[in-house]
Design a protein around this motif. Structure first.
Motif, PDB file in Angstrom:
ATOM      1  N   HIS A   1      43.802  48.095   5.750  1.00 35.63           N
ATOM      2  CA  HIS A   1      44.759  48.157   4.642  1.00 35.63           C
ATOM      3  C   HIS A   1      45.605  49.425   4.697  1.00 35.63           C
ATOM      4  CE1 HIS A   1      43.178  44.561   2.655  1.00 35.63           C
ATOM      5  NE2 HIS A   1      42.001  44.966   3.085  1.00 35.63           N
ATOM      6  N   ALA A   2      45.620  50.074   5.865  1.00 37.21           N
ATOM      7  CA  ALA A   2      46.494  51.233   6.132  1.00 37.21           C
ATOM      8  C   ALA A   2      46.303  52.363   5.120  1.00 37.21           C
ATOM      9  CB  ALA A   2      47.960  50.790   6.165  1.00 37.21           C
ATOM     10  N   ARG A   3      45.063  52.579   4.688  1.00 35.08           N
ATOM     11  CA  ARG A   3      44.778  53.660   3.744  1.00 35.08           C
ATOM     12  C   ARG A   3      44.162  54.823   4.515  1.00 35.08           C
ATOM     13  NH1 ARG A   3      42.836  50.201  -1.569  1.00 35.08           N
ATOM     14  NH2 ARG A   3      42.249  52.264  -2.318  1.00 35.08           N
ATOM     15  N   PHE A   4      44.976  55.386   5.420  1.00 35.51           N
ATOM     16  CA  PHE A   4      44.460  56.351   6.389  1.00 35.51           C
ATOM     17  C   PHE A   4      44.090  57.695   5.757  1.00 35.51           C
ATOM     18  CE2 PHE A   4      47.329  53.492   8.718  1.00 35.51           C
ATOM     19  CZ  PHE A   4      46.377  52.897   9.539  1.00 35.51           C
ATOM     20  N   ASP A   5      44.810  58.112   4.732  1.00 34.75           N
ATOM     21  CA  ASP A   5      44.503  59.388   4.106  1.00 34.75           C
ATOM     22  C   ASP A   5      43.100  59.382   3.498  1.00 34.75           C
ATOM     23  OD1 ASP A   5      46.942  60.348   4.820  1.00 34.75           O
ATOM     24  OD2 ASP A   5      47.898  60.025   2.865  1.00 34.75           O
ATOM     25  N   GLU A   6      42.643  58.207   3.096  1.00 33.68           N
ATOM     26  CA  GLU A   6      41.313  58.123   2.503  1.00 33.68           C
ATOM     27  C   GLU A   6      40.210  58.309   3.537  1.00 33.68           C
ATOM     28  OE1 GLU A   6      40.705  54.956  -0.421  1.00 33.68           O
ATOM     29  OE2 GLU A   6      42.886  54.680  -0.503  1.00 33.68           O
ATOM     30  N   ILE A   7      40.550  58.124   4.821  1.00 31.26           N
ATOM     31  CA  ILE A   7      39.549  58.350   5.865  1.00 31.26           C
ATOM     32  C   ILE A   7      39.167  59.827   5.909  1.00 31.26           C
ATOM     33  CG2 ILE A   7      39.073  58.184   8.340  1.00 31.26           C
ATOM     34  CD1 ILE A   7      41.122  55.853   8.362  1.00 31.26           C
ATOM     35  N   GLU A   8      40.167  60.705   5.765  1.00 32.38           N
ATOM     36  CA  GLU A   8      39.875  62.138   5.724  1.00 32.38           C
ATOM     37  C   GLU A   8      38.987  62.457   4.525  1.00 32.38           C
ATOM     38  OE1 GLU A   8      42.117  66.477   5.834  1.00 32.38           O
ATOM     39  OE2 GLU A   8      43.229  64.704   5.172  1.00 32.38           O
ATOM     40  N   LEU A   9      39.252  61.825   3.395  1.00 32.96           N
ATOM     41  CA  LEU A   9      38.419  62.051   2.215  1.00 32.96           C
ATOM     42  C   LEU A   9      36.981  61.608   2.464  1.00 32.96           C
ATOM     43  CD1 LEU A   9      40.846  60.886  -0.638  1.00 32.96           C
ATOM     44  CD2 LEU A   9      40.410  63.218   0.171  1.00 32.96           C
ATOM     45  N   GLU A  10      36.819  60.501   3.190  1.00 33.01           N
ATOM     46  CA  GLU A  10      35.464  60.042   3.514  1.00 33.01           C
ATOM     47  C   GLU A  10      34.757  61.033   4.435  1.00 33.01           C
ATOM     48  OE1 GLU A  10      33.881  57.679   2.021  1.00 33.01           O
ATOM     49  OE2 GLU A  10      35.691  57.228   0.863  1.00 33.01           O
ATOM     50  N   ALA A  11      35.515  61.641   5.353  1.00 31.40           N
ATOM     51  CA  ALA A  11      34.920  62.669   6.209  1.00 31.40           C
ATOM     52  C   ALA A  11      34.450  63.851   5.364  1.00 31.40           C
ATOM     53  CB  ALA A  11      35.923  63.129   7.259  1.00 31.40           C
ATOM     54  N   ARG A  12      35.232  64.228   4.373  1.00 33.72           N
ATOM     55  CA  ARG A  12      34.831  65.324   3.480  1.00 33.72           C
ATOM     56  C   ARG A  12      33.581  64.959   2.689  1.00 33.72           C
ATOM     57  NH1 ARG A  12      40.526  66.958   0.510  1.00 33.72           N
ATOM     58  NH2 ARG A  12      41.669  67.703   2.344  1.00 33.72           N
ATOM     59  N   ALA A  13      33.472  63.682   2.353  1.00 34.01           N
ATOM     60  CA  ALA A  13      32.317  63.225   1.571  1.00 34.01           C
ATOM     61  C   ALA A  13      31.070  63.065   2.426  1.00 34.01           C
ATOM     62  CB  ALA A  13      32.642  61.903   0.878  1.00 34.01           C
ATOM     63  N   GLY A  14      31.226  63.181   3.739  1.00 35.39           N
ATOM     64  CA  GLY A  14      30.073  63.039   4.623  1.00 35.39           C
ATOM     65  C   GLY A  14      29.735  61.611   4.966  1.00 35.39           C
ATOM     66  N   THR A  15      30.664  60.685   4.783  1.00 33.74           N
ATOM     67  CA  THR A  15      30.430  59.288   5.160  1.00 33.74           C
ATOM     68  C   THR A  15      30.121  59.205   6.649  1.00 33.74           C
ATOM     69  OG1 THR A  15      31.887  58.491   3.428  1.00 33.74           O
ATOM     70  CG2 THR A  15      31.454  56.984   5.255  1.00 33.74           C
ATOM     71  N   PHE A  16      29.095  58.429   6.984  1.00 31.85           N
ATOM     72  CA  PHE A  16      28.638  58.332   8.368  1.00 31.85           C
ATOM     73  C   PHE A  16      29.780  57.975   9.313  1.00 31.85           C
ATOM     74  CE2 PHE A  16      27.057  55.540  11.811  1.00 31.85           C
ATOM     75  CZ  PHE A  16      26.269  56.468  12.488  1.00 31.85           C
ATOM     76  N   ALA A  17      29.990  58.816  10.331  1.00 30.47           N
ATOM     77  CA  ALA A  17      30.964  58.607  11.409  1.00 30.47           C
ATOM     78  C   ALA A  17      32.420  58.726  10.964  1.00 30.47           C
ATOM     79  CB  ALA A  17      30.753  57.259  12.102  1.00 30.47           C
ATOM     80  N   ALA A  18      32.678  59.111   9.717  1.00 33.42           N
ATOM     81  CA  ALA A  18      34.067  59.221   9.270  1.00 33.42           C
ATOM     82  C   ALA A  18      34.818  60.302  10.025  1.00 33.42           C
ATOM     83  CB  ALA A  18      34.114  59.512   7.764  1.00 33.42           C
TER      84      ALA A  18
END
Length: 556
Positions: free
Chosen positions: A479-496
């Motif tokens: 769904h082209a929500r790429f900025d949220e991937i960085e947020l998931e990395a900050r949250a510690g989401t596995f493999a983000a």
């Protein structure tokens, strides 16, 4: 962040400046820490305080626990807020050793690789179980050749192994050769794989012959694989036979395969029936498959009668091919028993459920499902769905059968009742049953409820479900929500962090959005397992080695 021990005064003193501007720090009074601790430990309106002191003895404060309400609020409100670097440094310098492993994993998942490396290093230096391998793998994924080399030269076996793999993936044949010449078996095998992948089989065989003189089992087996690729079958058989005589079971299986491929099936059977190899479970599986391929069904039946599950399954498959499905079912049923009300798990229970469903024997499937056989539960739900039995499916779903819930949801969606399907699956998820979660996520996405689907995935991911993490990240890409991937990395989401770096690399080189999405989903869209760090590091299999070292299904 994985910290469970009380927060120490030293940690609070080191971490607090990370949340203050330079001007605020300069204006702090000399006793700022005493004032801050006093304020945080004071009860608010007679209720709980922000921090609760933990005793280290009479009149001694060991540290402080954060109030539950504050912790729960922070989990939501600050889920994607990055910790200041000063706080990470304070965590590294002032934490309980029992928290080191969890803290290192948390730093790693949040792309705080410098701090993660420091924490993994501490674990390795303390000789914590598995820590040396974890650190070496972390350094490999970060491409840290320098520290891997230093640790390998100091005698760290795990570092030697990971350094060899990293050099292989980078094509570093000169250093690999140098290390192999110095006696590093890992470097030698990695160089041989590199040469083999380049189809330089003569050079790879010469190197492995020299390394094999040390008696290393893995090197000998790989040498046999290369020799077989070259057509030097007798020499390959000789190496494998020598290892098999040393009770190397992997070599015995490879030798049996090689003999079978050379039309020497009887020798392969005799080898695996030798007392030194006959009790190994993988050898039993290999032997049963060879017997089938040789048409020696009588011997297969004898092994089945002795309780060999692989022989039972293969004999049943032979009966099915002959159209004797009822006889196959009876055979499998004889060898699948209920123990203390719980069924044995494994391929035989799955095969029995499949056979019962094919014959429409729903009552027996219900009985086995009620006893806890998940294969029977899945087969029963599938059978009811195929028969269009909506009432039976609903009743089974209401009894708590997860498979029936998902099948009934599919039926509701097909008949235009998607809202009912979503409501039912929500109830199952809210009751603690996570099995229908993926079907609910897919259904919500099809109905355009992407935000709700993402919310559910985040909740499951935060609870430690790596499959949900993979689904979450893939949905963000779709769904082209790429900025949220960085947020998931900050949250510690596995493999983000891996996903985020992949996106940044494509963006840096100006890839079009459609190209990036296609590349991403080809590489990472594995919702059942999530992304593999080893694969993302570029590690690969080498065809000639795996020609012999593959799975049993590939071998036969």
């Amino acid at each position: 962040m994985g910290v469970r021990a009380p927060l120490t005064r030293e940690f609070l003193a080191a971490a607090a400046p990370g949340y203050l501007t330079s001007a605020q720090q300069a204006a702090a009074p000399p006793d700022w820490l005493d004032q801050a601790v006093s304020y945080a430990t004071a009860k608010l309106h007679g209720a709980a305080s922000c921090l609760t002191p933990v005793a280290g003895g009479m009149g001694v404060v060991r540290g402080y626990h954060t109030a539950d309400y504050l912790h729960q609020h922070a989990l939501v409100a600050r889920r994607t807020a990055p910790l200041p670097d000063a706080v990470w440094t304070a965590l590294v310098d002032h934490h309980d050793p029992e928290d080191t492993n969890r803290l290192a994993d948390s730093a790693d998942r949040r792309a705080q690789h410098r701090h993660a490396t420091a924490l993994y290093r501490r674990l390795a230096d303390r000789d914590a179980p598995g820590a040396a391998l974890t650190l070496a793998t972390h350094l490999q994924l970060r491409g840290n050749v320098t520290e891997l080399r230093e640790r390998a030269d100091a005698g760290d076996v795990a570092a030697s192994s990971r350094l060899a793999e990293l050099l292989r993936d980078r094509g570093g044949r000169d250093e690999l050769r140098q290390r192999a010449d110095a006696g590093d078996q890992y470097a030698g095998r990695a160089l041989a794989e590199l040469l083999t992948s380049e189809e330089k089989l003569d050079e790879a065989a010469a190197l492995l012959r020299r390394l094999a003189e040390s008696g290393d089992p893995q090197t000998n087996r790989r040498l046999a694989g290369v020799l077989a690729c070259q057509g030097h079958i007798d020499e390959a058989i000789g190496h494998l036979r020598a290892r098999a005589e040393e009770k190397d079971q992997t070599a015995a299986r490879q030798l049996a395969v090689l003999l079978f491929r050379q039309g020497r099936g009887d020798e392969a059977v005799a080898l695996l029936q030798q007392p030194a190899h006959a009790e190994d479970s993988l050898n039993k599986m290999q032997l049963a498959r060879i017997l089938v391929r040789l048409g020696r069904i009588g011997e297969l039946q004898e092994r089945a009668a002795d309780g060999d599950p692989e022989a039972v399954a293969l004999w049943a498959e032979d009966l099915i091919r002959k159209g004797q499905t009822v006889e196959a079912t009876a055979l499998v049923e004889q060898h699948v028993h209920l123990s203390s009300g719980r069924p044995r798990r494994g391929p035989l229970t799955a095969l029995l459920a499949k056979l019962l469903a094919q014959q429409g024997r729903s009552d027996e499937l219900r009985q086995r499902s009620a006893a806890g056989d998940r294969h029977a539960a899945d087969a029963l739900a599938r059978l009811l769905a195929e028969n269009g039995d909506a009432g039976g499916l609903r009743a089974l779903a209401d009894s708590g059968n997860s498979a029936a819930s998902t099948r009934y949801a599919d039926l509701l969606e097909r008949t235009g009742r998607a809202d009912e399907a979503i409501a039912m699956l929500r109830r199952r998820l809210d009751s603690g049953d996570r099995k229908p979660a993926r079907r609910l996520i897919a259904l919500l996405e099809r109905q355009g409820c992407v935000d709700e689907a993402l919310t559910i995935l985040r909740r499951l991911s935060d609870s430690g479900d790596s499959r949900s993490s993979a689904l979450l990240l893939n949905m963000l890409v779709k769904h082209a929500r790429f900025d949220e991937i960085e947020l998931e990395a900050r949250a510690g989401t596995f493999a983000a962090d891996v996903y985020w770096n992949f996106w940044k690399d494509h963006r840096k080189f100006g890839a079009r959005m459609s190209e990036f999405q296609e590349s991403w989903l080809q590489r990472f869209d594995r919702p059942t397992a999530g992304p593999s760090p080893a694969r993302t590091a570029g590690q690969r299999e080498v065809f000639s080695v795996n020609l012999i070292d593959g799975t049993i299904q590939q071998l036969i």
